[in-house]
Design a protein around this motif. Sequence first.
Motif, PDB file in Angstrom:
ATOM      1  N   THR A 155       0.850  -1.185   0.000  1.00  0.00           N
ATOM      2  CA  THR A 155       0.000   0.000   0.000  1.00  0.00           C
ATOM      3  C   THR A 155       0.889   1.239   0.000  1.00  0.00           C
ATOM      4  O   THR A 155       2.107   1.150   0.157  1.00  0.00           O
ATOM      5  CB  THR A 155      -0.913   0.019   1.243  1.00  0.00           C
ATOM      6  OG1 THR A 155      -0.105   0.185   2.404  1.00  0.00           O
ATOM      7  CG2 THR A 155      -1.733  -1.260   1.357  1.00  0.00           C
ATOM      8  N   SER A 156       0.275   2.398  -0.133  1.00  0.00           N
ATOM      9  CA  SER A 156       1.047   3.639  -0.120  1.00  0.00           C
ATOM     10  C   SER A 156       1.705   3.878   1.243  1.00  0.00           C
ATOM     11  O   SER A 156       2.707   4.577   1.335  1.00  0.00           O
ATOM     12  CB  SER A 156       0.150   4.824  -0.486  1.00  0.00           C
ATOM     13  OG  SER A 156      -0.921   4.908   0.430  1.00  0.00           O
ATOM     14  N   SER A 157       1.161   3.260   2.297  1.00  0.00           N
ATOM     15  CA  SER A 157       1.762   3.413   3.631  1.00  0.00           C
ATOM     16  C   SER A 157       2.685   2.250   3.990  1.00  0.00           C
ATOM     17  O   SER A 157       3.205   2.196   5.096  1.00  0.00           O
ATOM     18  CB  SER A 157       0.660   3.557   4.687  1.00  0.00           C
ATOM     19  OG  SER A 157      -0.177   2.429   4.673  1.00  0.00           O
ATOM     20  N   GLY A 158       2.893   1.328   3.059  1.00  0.00           N
ATOM     21  CA  GLY A 158       3.806   0.205   3.314  1.00  0.00           C
ATOM     22  C   GLY A 158       3.161  -1.141   3.066  1.00  0.00           C
ATOM     23  O   GLY A 158       2.100  -1.244   2.463  1.00  0.00           O
ATOM     24  N   GLU A 159       3.809  -2.167   3.551  1.00  0.00           N
ATOM     25  CA  GLU A 159       3.319  -3.532   3.358  1.00  0.00           C
ATOM     26  C   GLU A 159       2.253  -3.869   4.401  1.00  0.00           C
ATOM     27  O   GLU A 159       2.328  -3.423   5.541  1.00  0.00           O
ATOM     28  CB  GLU A 159       4.481  -4.523   3.472  1.00  0.00           C
ATOM     29  CG  GLU A 159       5.560  -4.278   2.446  1.00  0.00           C
ATOM     30  CD  GLU A 159       6.823  -5.065   2.726  1.00  0.00           C
ATOM     31  OE1 GLU A 159       7.065  -5.451   3.885  1.00  0.00           O
ATOM     32  OE2 GLU A 159       7.584  -5.288   1.777  1.00  0.00           O
ATOM     33  N   ARG A 160       1.282  -4.674   3.982  1.00  0.00           N
ATOM     34  CA  ARG A 160       0.255  -5.168   4.906  1.00  0.00           C
ATOM     35  C   ARG A 160       0.460  -6.670   5.069  1.00  0.00           C
ATOM     36  O   ARG A 160       0.508  -7.408   4.089  1.00  0.00           O
ATOM     37  CB  ARG A 160      -1.155  -4.887   4.382  1.00  0.00           C
ATOM     38  CG  ARG A 160      -2.238  -5.230   5.403  1.00  0.00           C
ATOM     39  CD  ARG A 160      -3.627  -4.924   4.883  1.00  0.00           C
ATOM     40  NE  ARG A 160      -3.966  -5.711   3.716  1.00  0.00           N
ATOM     41  CZ  ARG A 160      -4.376  -6.987   3.734  1.00  0.00           C
ATOM     42  NH1 ARG A 160      -4.481  -7.641   4.865  1.00  0.00           N
ATOM     43  NH2 ARG A 160      -4.673  -7.611   2.607  1.00  0.00           N
ATOM     44  N   TYR A 161       0.566  -7.118   6.332  1.00  0.00           N
ATOM     45  CA  TYR A 161       0.855  -8.514   6.640  1.00  0.00           C
ATOM     46  C   TYR A 161      -0.352  -9.222   7.233  1.00  0.00           C
ATOM     47  O   TYR A 161      -1.221  -8.595   7.836  1.00  0.00           O
ATOM     48  CB  TYR A 161       1.994  -8.611   7.668  1.00  0.00           C
ATOM     49  CG  TYR A 161       3.346  -8.241   7.134  1.00  0.00           C
ATOM     50  CD1 TYR A 161       4.189  -9.212   6.617  1.00  0.00           C
ATOM     51  CD2 TYR A 161       3.778  -6.921   7.151  1.00  0.00           C
ATOM     52  CE1 TYR A 161       5.441  -8.871   6.133  1.00  0.00           C
ATOM     53  CE2 TYR A 161       5.029  -6.568   6.666  1.00  0.00           C
ATOM     54  CZ  TYR A 161       5.853  -7.557   6.164  1.00  0.00           C
ATOM     55  OH  TYR A 161       7.098  -7.222   5.679  1.00  0.00           O
ATOM     56  N   GLU A 162      -0.361 -10.526   7.080  1.00  0.00           N
ATOM     57  CA  GLU A 162      -1.297 -11.411   7.766  1.00  0.00           C
ATOM     58  C   GLU A 162      -0.555 -12.696   8.099  1.00  0.00           C
ATOM     59  O   GLU A 162       0.466 -13.016   7.474  1.00  0.00           O
ATOM     60  CB  GLU A 162      -2.520 -11.724   6.887  1.00  0.00           C
ATOM     61  CG  GLU A 162      -3.415 -10.530   6.667  1.00  0.00           C
ATOM     62  CD  GLU A 162      -4.572 -10.806   5.714  1.00  0.00           C
ATOM     63  OE1 GLU A 162      -4.657 -11.922   5.145  1.00  0.00           O
ATOM     64  OE2 GLU A 162      -5.389  -9.899   5.537  1.00  0.00           O
ATOM     65  N   TRP A 163      -1.079 -13.417   9.083  1.00  0.00           N
ATOM     66  CA  TRP A 163      -0.518 -14.713   9.453  1.00  0.00           C
ATOM     67  C   TRP A 163      -1.221 -15.805   8.659  1.00  0.00           C
ATOM     68  O   TRP A 163      -2.447 -15.941   8.734  1.00  0.00           O
ATOM     69  CB  TRP A 163      -0.701 -14.971  10.953  1.00  0.00           C
ATOM     70  CG  TRP A 163       0.196 -14.141  11.790  1.00  0.00           C
ATOM     71  CD1 TRP A 163      -0.110 -12.949  12.393  1.00  0.00           C
ATOM     72  CD2 TRP A 163       1.556 -14.423  12.103  1.00  0.00           C
ATOM     73  NE1 TRP A 163       0.987 -12.481  13.070  1.00  0.00           N
ATOM     74  CE2 TRP A 163       2.025 -13.377  12.915  1.00  0.00           C
ATOM     75  CE3 TRP A 163       2.424 -15.462  11.790  1.00  0.00           C
ATOM     76  CZ2 TRP A 163       3.321 -13.331  13.416  1.00  0.00           C
ATOM     77  CZ3 TRP A 163       3.709 -15.421  12.289  1.00  0.00           C
ATOM     78  CH2 TRP A 163       4.154 -14.369  13.087  1.00  0.00           C
ATOM     79  N   GLU A 164      -0.462 -16.559   7.907  1.00  0.00           N
ATOM     80  CA  GLU A 164      -0.999 -17.655   7.105  1.00  0.00           C
ATOM     81  C   GLU A 164      -0.929 -18.940   7.935  1.00  0.00           C
ATOM     82  O   GLU A 164       0.142 -19.340   8.382  1.00  0.00           O
ATOM     83  CB  GLU A 164      -0.156 -17.803   5.844  1.00  0.00           C
ATOM     84  CG  GLU A 164      -0.517 -18.989   4.985  1.00  0.00           C
ATOM     85  CD  GLU A 164       0.515 -19.196   3.892  1.00  0.00           C
ATOM     86  OE1 GLU A 164       0.347 -18.593   2.823  1.00  0.00           O
ATOM     87  OE2 GLU A 164       1.478 -19.954   4.133  1.00  0.00           O
ATOM     88  N   LEU A 165      -2.085 -19.558   8.147  1.00  0.00           N
ATOM     89  CA  LEU A 165      -2.143 -20.831   8.870  1.00  0.00           C
ATOM     90  C   LEU A 165      -2.602 -21.917   7.911  1.00  0.00           C
ATOM     91  O   LEU A 165      -3.643 -21.782   7.260  1.00  0.00           O
ATOM     92  CB  LEU A 165      -3.125 -20.743  10.038  1.00  0.00           C
ATOM     93  CG  LEU A 165      -3.481 -22.079  10.711  1.00  0.00           C
ATOM     94  CD1 LEU A 165      -2.254 -22.717  11.362  1.00  0.00           C
ATOM     95  CD2 LEU A 165      -4.605 -21.877  11.722  1.00  0.00           C
ATOM     96  N   PHE A 166      -1.802 -22.958   7.819  1.00  0.00           N
ATOM     97  CA  PHE A 166      -2.238 -24.158   7.106  1.00  0.00           C
ATOM     98  C   PHE A 166      -1.890 -25.358   7.970  1.00  0.00           C
ATOM     99  O   PHE A 166      -0.749 -25.495   8.427  1.00  0.00           O
ATOM    100  CB  PHE A 166      -1.570 -24.315   5.734  1.00  0.00           C
ATOM    101  CG  PHE A 166      -2.063 -25.550   5.029  1.00  0.00           C
ATOM    102  CD1 PHE A 166      -3.282 -25.544   4.380  1.00  0.00           C
ATOM    103  CD2 PHE A 166      -1.341 -26.728   5.074  1.00  0.00           C
ATOM    104  CE1 PHE A 166      -3.765 -26.691   3.752  1.00  0.00           C
ATOM    105  CE2 PHE A 166      -1.811 -27.879   4.456  1.00  0.00           C
ATOM    106  CZ  PHE A 166      -3.017 -27.854   3.804  1.00  0.00           C
ATOM    107  N   ALA A 167      -2.872 -26.182   8.216  1.00  0.00           N
ATOM    108  CA  ALA A 167      -2.653 -27.413   8.968  1.00  0.00           C
ATOM    109  C   ALA A 167      -3.560 -28.490   8.394  1.00  0.00           C
ATOM    110  O   ALA A 167      -4.747 -28.258   8.168  1.00  0.00           O
ATOM    111  CB  ALA A 167      -2.954 -27.206  10.442  1.00  0.00           C
TER     112      ALA A 167
END
Length: 149
Positions: free
Chosen positions: A76-88
């Motif tokens: 984004t214009s304000s930087g990166e947007r993160y999320e936690w990826e869960l796979f099990a």
Amino acid sequence: MSERYEVVFSCYLRDDTPEWVMTALRWHLGMVAEFPEGLDDQDEYLYPLLVPDNYANRRVPGGDVVSLRREVQEFTSSGERYEWELFARNHWVDDSMLYLRGLLDLLAPHIAQPGYGGHFRHISDTEVAVFHFRDGTYEPIKIWGVDPR
């Protein structure tokens, strides 16, 4: 003899998920050994549910697989947007299914992307029971004809 199930979680958690929830999730995944502070009811969390089982007598092809990682979702214009990826993807016996609700309750308030969050199925069935996350909760699911909520 126990009934056997394939249980799959495939979802994203918000980057601001509280640290106690992430620690509890890491405990369930076998990434930390000690029972985490913040889980109120130790009776509902008797043992880690998502630890990969590496024994040779697997009932589900491919065996257990787990992954938890922080991923960039967009720039984004304000930087990166993160999320936690869960796979099990785990093989569970029927007794473990009694604790599924507790795990869904732990994750649901922190889901980043509503909708499909995973599923379970009896290993001899072709139809799956899907977890749908929405508005901090999940749609009711039935295990053995009983709503676990």
